[in-house]
Design an enzyme around this catalytic site. Structure first.
Site, PDB file in Angstrom:
ATOM      1  N   ARG A  41       0.842  -1.190   0.000  1.00 24.33           N
ATOM      2  CA  ARG A  41       0.000   0.000   0.000  1.00 24.33           C
ATOM      3  C   ARG A  41       0.885   1.251   0.000  1.00 24.33           C
ATOM      4  O   ARG A  41       1.715   1.432   0.892  1.00 24.33           O
ATOM      5  CB  ARG A  41      -0.930   0.015   1.216  1.00 24.33           C
ATOM      6  CG  ARG A  41      -1.994  -1.084   1.210  1.00 24.33           C
ATOM      7  CD  ARG A  41      -3.043  -0.801   0.141  1.00 24.33           C
ATOM      8  NE  ARG A  41      -4.063  -1.848   0.080  1.00 24.33           N
ATOM      9  CZ  ARG A  41      -4.087  -2.817  -0.833  1.00 24.33           C
ATOM     10  NH1 ARG A  41      -3.112  -2.885  -1.735  1.00 24.33           N
ATOM     11  NH2 ARG A  41      -5.059  -3.709  -0.834  1.00 24.33           N
ATOM     12  N   ARG A  68      -5.253  25.984  -7.934  1.00 20.00           N
ATOM     13  CA  ARG A  68      -4.757  24.699  -7.440  1.00 20.00           C
ATOM     14  C   ARG A  68      -4.230  23.905  -8.625  1.00 20.00           C
ATOM     15  O   ARG A  68      -4.995  23.397  -9.445  1.00 20.00           O
ATOM     16  CB  ARG A  68      -5.869  23.930  -6.718  1.00 20.00           C
ATOM     17  CG  ARG A  68      -6.340  24.603  -5.443  1.00 20.00           C
ATOM     18  CD  ARG A  68      -5.204  24.770  -4.448  1.00 20.00           C
ATOM     19  NE  ARG A  68      -5.649  25.237  -3.132  1.00 20.00           N
ATOM     20  CZ  ARG A  68      -4.850  25.534  -2.124  1.00 20.00           C
ATOM     21  NH1 ARG A  68      -3.531  25.418  -2.290  1.00 20.00           N
ATOM     22  NH2 ARG A  68      -5.325  25.945  -0.973  1.00 20.00           N
ATOM     23  N   ALA A  80      -7.517  27.975   5.110  1.00 19.42           N
ATOM     24  CA  ALA A  80      -6.996  26.691   5.585  1.00 19.42           C
ATOM     25  C   ALA A  80      -5.483  26.698   5.491  1.00 19.42           C
ATOM     26  O   ALA A  80      -4.885  27.502   4.780  1.00 19.42           O
ATOM     27  CB  ALA A  80      -7.580  25.535   4.760  1.00 19.42           C
ATOM     28  N   LEU A  82      -1.628  24.154   6.671  1.00 20.57           N
ATOM     29  CA  LEU A  82      -0.992  22.983   7.254  1.00 20.57           C
ATOM     30  C   LEU A  82      -0.702  23.178   8.740  1.00 20.57           C
ATOM     31  O   LEU A  82      -0.520  24.303   9.211  1.00 20.57           O
ATOM     32  CB  LEU A  82       0.328  22.692   6.539  1.00 20.57           C
ATOM     33  CG  LEU A  82       0.265  22.341   5.053  1.00 20.57           C
ATOM     34  CD1 LEU A  82       1.673  22.198   4.505  1.00 20.57           C
ATOM     35  CD2 LEU A  82      -0.523  21.061   4.834  1.00 20.57           C
ATOM     36  N   GLU A  97      -4.221  31.109  10.322  1.00 19.96           N
ATOM     37  CA  GLU A  97      -4.619  31.048   8.919  1.00 19.96           C
ATOM     38  C   GLU A  97      -5.705  32.068   8.602  1.00 19.96           C
ATOM     39  O   GLU A  97      -5.684  32.693   7.532  1.00 19.96           O
ATOM     40  CB  GLU A  97      -5.099  29.637   8.566  1.00 19.96           C
ATOM     41  CG  GLU A  97      -4.021  28.571   8.604  1.00 19.96           C
ATOM     42  CD  GLU A  97      -2.889  28.830   7.624  1.00 19.96           C
ATOM     43  OE1 GLU A  97      -3.137  29.475   6.575  1.00 19.96           O
ATOM     44  OE2 GLU A  97      -1.756  28.394   7.890  1.00 19.96           O
ATOM     45  N   GLU A 101      -4.769  34.767   5.761  1.00 19.58           N
ATOM     46  CA  GLU A 101      -5.438  34.680   4.466  1.00 19.58           C
ATOM     47  C   GLU A 101      -6.572  35.685   4.306  1.00 19.58           C
ATOM     48  O   GLU A 101      -6.897  36.077   3.186  1.00 19.58           O
ATOM     49  CB  GLU A 101      -5.956  33.254   4.230  1.00 19.58           C
ATOM     50  CG  GLU A 101      -4.833  32.231   4.118  1.00 19.58           C
ATOM     51  CD  GLU A 101      -5.294  30.886   3.614  1.00 19.58           C
ATOM     52  OE1 GLU A 101      -6.522  30.651   3.575  1.00 19.58           O
ATOM     53  OE2 GLU A 101      -4.436  30.061   3.253  1.00 19.58           O
ATOM     54  N   PRO A 119      -8.741   8.961   2.759  1.00 20.93           N
ATOM     55  CA  PRO A 119      -8.119   7.919   3.577  1.00 20.93           C
ATOM     56  C   PRO A 119      -7.651   6.695   2.805  1.00 20.93           C
ATOM     57  O   PRO A 119      -6.894   5.891   3.338  1.00 20.93           O
ATOM     58  CB  PRO A 119      -9.213   7.558   4.583  1.00 20.93           C
ATOM     59  CG  PRO A 119     -10.489   7.970   3.935  1.00 20.93           C
ATOM     60  CD  PRO A 119     -10.153   9.186   3.126  1.00 20.93           C
ATOM     61  N   GLY A 120      -8.056   6.541   1.546  1.00 14.03           N
ATOM     62  CA  GLY A 120      -7.564   5.423   0.755  1.00 14.03           C
ATOM     63  C   GLY A 120      -6.160   5.638   0.217  1.00 14.03           C
ATOM     64  O   GLY A 120      -5.499   4.675  -0.186  1.00 14.03           O
ATOM     65  N   GLU A 124      -3.931  12.449   5.542  1.00 12.65           N
ATOM     66  CA  GLU A 124      -4.257  13.815   5.960  1.00 12.65           C
ATOM     67  C   GLU A 124      -5.528  13.849   6.799  1.00 12.65           C
ATOM     68  O   GLU A 124      -6.567  13.306   6.416  1.00 12.65           O
ATOM     69  CB  GLU A 124      -4.441  14.732   4.757  1.00 12.65           C
ATOM     70  CG  GLU A 124      -4.755  16.168   5.175  1.00 12.65           C
ATOM     71  CD  GLU A 124      -5.039  17.095   4.003  1.00 12.65           C
ATOM     72  OE1 GLU A 124      -5.036  18.312   4.219  1.00 12.65           O
ATOM     73  OE2 GLU A 124      -5.257  16.593   2.886  1.00 12.65           O
ATOM     74  N   GLU A 148      -0.876  32.419  -3.528  1.00 11.88           N
ATOM     75  CA  GLU A 148      -1.660  33.333  -2.696  1.00 11.88           C
ATOM     76  C   GLU A 148      -1.593  34.778  -3.200  1.00 11.88           C
ATOM     77  O   GLU A 148      -2.456  35.589  -2.865  1.00 11.88           O
ATOM     78  CB  GLU A 148      -1.191  33.249  -1.243  1.00 11.88           C
ATOM     79  CG  GLU A 148      -1.513  31.914  -0.594  1.00 11.88           C
ATOM     80  CD  GLU A 148      -1.092  31.864   0.860  1.00 11.88           C
ATOM     81  OE1 GLU A 148      -0.391  32.799   1.315  1.00 11.88           O
ATOM     82  OE2 GLU A 148      -1.456  30.892   1.545  1.00 11.88           O
TER      83      GLU A 148
END
Length: 208
Positions: A41, A68, A80, A82, A97, A101, A119-120, A124, A148
């Site tokens: 995996r 993006r 948002a 990290l 943030e 922003e 999740p696959g 994160e 940004e």
């Protein structure tokens, strides 16, 4: 029957990190399946993120439009970022943030929801906060760069965002989950019944 996600960890026979990037990496695990077979995996290792659904007194949400590159689109999103520091308090990161922003601060903070984005293929975890009691932040605006520098800011009514989500016109994960969770919370026990801002987060433990 209780519907609740539960922690579990299957045996890993071997692991490697074939790629290490600036903020994330790729890990390869050889995982023992229930029947005894071992399968490989690959997944992205991510530090985690926070997002802020900032709601003003006119029932508008602070949103931004940003390019993006992986999806080749400019997406409308909520603020948002990290979790750059291991063990960082997610509330502090969310407040940072929102300031950086949108140059906004908030008086009332709640946890709106916690999600795993994909999740696959990635670990994160994102904590989405609800921020109310908005006002302009003091001091100079944060210096922006890269994507940004081209960012647009707006305040959009909740109803318009819901329509955009259901029409397939808005796609950002945190915006979609945040807006629909807001509507669900209102129709349920109300926004004041949401978890406190410092609620435990097992996916990304932190110090208060």
């Amino acid at each position: 029957m209780t519907i609740k996600d539960t922690p579990e960890e299957w045996e890993v026979r071997g692991t490697g990190t074939p790629f290490v990037g600036n903020k994330t990496s790729v890990r390869t695990d050889d995982v023992v399946m229930p029947g005894g077979t071992v399968v490989r995996r690959d997944y992205q290792v991510h530090p985690g993120s926070v997002a802020v659904l900032a709601l003003d007194d006119a029932d508008r949400v602070v949103v931004l439009r940003q390019y993006r590159h992986p999806v080749r689109q400019k997406l409308w999103e909520i603020p948002a970022g990290l979790l750059d520091v291991p063990g960082e308090n997610p509330l502090h990161a969310a407040q940072r943030e929102l300031y950086e922003e949108a140059h906004v601060k908030a008086e009332d903070w709640r946890v709106l929801t916690d999600v795993y984005t994909t999740p696959g293929g990635c670990d994160e975890a994102v904590r989405i906060f609800l921020a109310r009691g908005l006002s302009e932040a003091e001091g100079d605006r944060f210096d922006v760069e890269d994507e940004e520098a081209d960012m647009e800011l707006a305040r959009v009514p909740v109803a318009d965002l819901v329509r955009g989500v259901l029409a397939g016109e808005l796609h950002n994960n945190c915006l979609v989950v945040g807006v629909l969770s807001l509507v669900a919370a209102r129709e349920g026990d109300g926004l004041d019944a949401l978890r406190p801002a410092e609620a435990p987060w097992p996916a990304r433990p932190f110090e208060a």
